[in-house]
Design an enzyme around this catalytic site. Structure first.
Site, PDB file in Angstrom:
ATOM      1  N   LYS A 273      38.194   0.368  22.137  1.00 13.20           N
ATOM      2  CA  LYS A 273      38.690   0.906  20.870  1.00 13.20           C
ATOM      3  C   LYS A 273      39.578  -0.132  20.191  1.00 13.20           C
ATOM      4  O   LYS A 273      40.330  -0.847  20.851  1.00 13.20           O
ATOM      5  CB  LYS A 273      39.526   2.174  21.119  1.00 13.20           C
ATOM      6  CG  LYS A 273      38.754   3.360  21.656  1.00 13.20           C
ATOM      7  CD  LYS A 273      39.698   4.534  21.877  1.00 13.20           C
ATOM      8  CE  LYS A 273      38.993   5.710  22.538  1.00 13.20           C
ATOM      9  NZ  LYS A 273      38.029   6.358  21.636  1.00 13.20           N
ATOM     10  N   ARG A 347      31.029  12.800  27.497  1.00 13.94           N
ATOM     11  CA  ARG A 347      29.797  13.546  27.782  1.00 13.94           C
ATOM     12  C   ARG A 347      29.238  13.211  29.165  1.00 13.94           C
ATOM     13  O   ARG A 347      28.533  14.021  29.767  1.00 13.94           O
ATOM     14  CB  ARG A 347      28.768  13.259  26.680  1.00 13.94           C
ATOM     15  CG  ARG A 347      28.291  11.835  26.572  1.00 13.94           C
ATOM     16  CD  ARG A 347      27.658  11.525  25.225  1.00 13.94           C
ATOM     17  NE  ARG A 347      28.668  11.488  24.158  1.00 13.94           N
ATOM     18  CZ  ARG A 347      28.376  11.288  22.867  1.00 13.94           C
ATOM     19  NH1 ARG A 347      27.125  11.124  22.494  1.00 13.94           N
ATOM     20  NH2 ARG A 347      29.334  11.251  21.971  1.00 13.94           N
TER      21      ARG A 347
END
Length: 498
Positions: A273, A347
């Site tokens: 990020k 996920r």
């Protein structure tokens, strides 16, 4: 921890540091809400007039302080705005927000009396919960706190309603304390909260409340074939965990599985990020905190339903051992996933946990996760998305969230968005699909791991889980405990046969 109690004393005769009354915007000016009749009388019927002179409008969350009149044991009166005056009773959410705003405004007080609407058990519970949540403060890392939270909140009720009021307060305390536990977890610095320490906290809570807790460490995860959780945690010095926290009731006729994403810090991994997007990523375990808090609350409330929380815990870090874009993971249950972006890690841990939860054949699986920035773009910072393979379940969860004051919105799972995930040339699935509709793609990915015939829903709480703005109502800056109330009410309704 703020204490909560009920009293049938008159508002003017109870000794306290402050006395809280509610005010609202009426068609002809400021009106005082029910519950404050004795205070109005002490002001010789001119309380609304005095407050108007001081600039009070009754706007939601507005607080105005004024000296109490002679004969009142509390030296201070605080009027808190409830918003527009309704034709009937005030709504539970308006009462929660008002009580929360009042508790925040009176930080530093030892004892506060709440003379807010409390004619029914629902109103009592709303005021109690709002006050407890509004009084919350996280000061674990501060050497000196400017103002301590209110030490005690006293709810003023009529004598005839005192028995029901006490039960309502007990429920509010159970839910509120567990929500504040979840907030503490989210606010804890990631150098202190990692998968191992989170698991230890769950074990301690299990021992305290009589819950069965099982922890799979990295060796057990490897033996069991949990490739998703292990893949996400591969780059960290803090190995992952899968924690099962189970509550069972001897008279239960239904079972629920709550699965929570527990990324205790998310750097993005190799798909790092950028600066400006990683400073609050300690909150990426808010889903695990929510399902953990919900199962403890279910136990404390003695709900006649079996509830199991699955905490999929990992730290997503870059290193020489980290999973790379292009790697293929063999998930728990056998499916293979090509990792195209290591920052789509939530996920992956959820998929393993969903498959494991499904093996116990619950009636419903609900997963909770700060899963996608796309959901924040779609719904904003205060609303979570609800997806499901069962339209009736999606509707029920949306209505449940609305009933407890948690904004949510039903979202679709469009079949055409599945195509991008299943077109991997090397694996059964890719962990990314089309860029547009990314929040829906993530839901579709999770659906691939739900056992056939199992009702499942996904709550993407990426927006409301962590409040980066200023506090409002009973919501503090930082962790909010989003989805806990929805899960608890869902379990209550299931226990009742809904």
């Amino acid at each position: 921890m703020t204490a909560l109690s009920v009293s049938t004393s008159s508002a003017v005769s109870l000794r306290a540091d402050a006395l809280v009354v509610g005010v609202a915007k009426g068609p002809k000016g400021l009106v005082v809400a029910p519950g404050a009749e004795a205070v109005v009388e002490a002001f010789e019927g001119k309380l609304a007039e005095v407050l108007t002179t001081l600039g009070a409008t009754g706007a939601e969350g507005e607080t105005v302080k004024l000296p109490a009149p002679a004969g009142t044991k509390a030296p201070l009166v605080l009027a808190v705005g409830l918003g527009p005056a309704p034709e009937g009773a005030f709504g539970a959410e308006e009462l929660r927000r008002a009580a929360g705003a009042a508790a925040r405004a009176l930080a530093g007080a030892k004892k506060v009396a709440l003379a807010l609407p409390a004619a029914s058990a629902d109103e009592v519970e709303a005021v109690a919960l709002g006050g407890l949540l509004g009084a919350y403060s996280f000061g674990s890392y501060k050497g000196e706190v400017a103002k301590a939270p209110v030490a005690e909140l006293v709810l003023l009720v009529e004598r005839k309603a005192s028995k029901d009021a006490k039960a309502a307060v007990e429920r509010a305390v159970a839910v509120g304390e567990e929500m504040n536990r979840a907030r503490d977890l989210v606010n804890t610095a990631p150098n202190d909260l990692n998968p191992k320490s989170f698991a230890a906290i769950a074990q301690a809570a299990g021992k305290e409340h009589g819950l069965k807790v099982e922890v799979l460490d990295e060796k057990a995860l490897a033996k069991g074939g949990y490739g998703g959780i292990l893949g996400v945690g591969a780059g960290s010095a803090n190995p992952p965990r899968l924690v099962k926290v189970a509550y069972t009731h001897p008279k239960a006729k239904a079972s629920l599985a709550f699965v929570g994403k527990g990324i205790t810090y998310d750097s993005g991994g190799i798909s790092l990020k950028p600066a400006g997007h990683n400073e609050t990523m300690k909150c990426d375990m808010a889903g695990a905190a929510a399902v953990f808090a919900a199962v403890v609350a279910a136990k404390r409330l003695g709900l006649q339903v079996n509830v199991t929380a699955w905490l999929a815990l990992a730290e997503n870090m870059p290193s020489g051992s980290a999973t790379r874009p292009g790697d293929v993971l063999r998930m728990y249950g056998g499916k293979t996933v090509e990792v195209l972006n290591t920052d789509a890690e939530g996920r992956l841990v959820l998929a393993d946990a969903i498959v494991r939860a499904g093996e116990e054949q619950p009636d419903v699986i609900v997963d909770v996760a700060t899963l996608t920035g796309a959901m924040v773009l779609a719904l904003g910072n205060r609303t979570f998305g609800v997806m499901s393979n069962d339209e009736a379940l999606r509707t029920r969860l949306h209505e449940t969230a609305d009933a407890v004051g948690e904004p949510s919105w039903p979202m679709p799972l469009p079949a055409h968005l599945r195509k991008g995930m299943v077109e991997s040339t090397v694996a059964d699935l890719a962990n990314m699909g089309e860029r547009m509709g990314g929040g829906l793609v993530a839901g579709l990915f999770l659906q691939e791991f739900v056992a056939e015939g199992t009702a499942w829903a996904h709550l993407d709480i990426a927006g409301p889980a962590f409040n980066e703005g200023g506090p409002h109502g009973y919501t503090p800056k930082g962790g909010t405990a989003s989805a806990v109330r929805t899960l608890v009410r869902f379990a209550e309704d299931t226990a009742a046969g809904a």
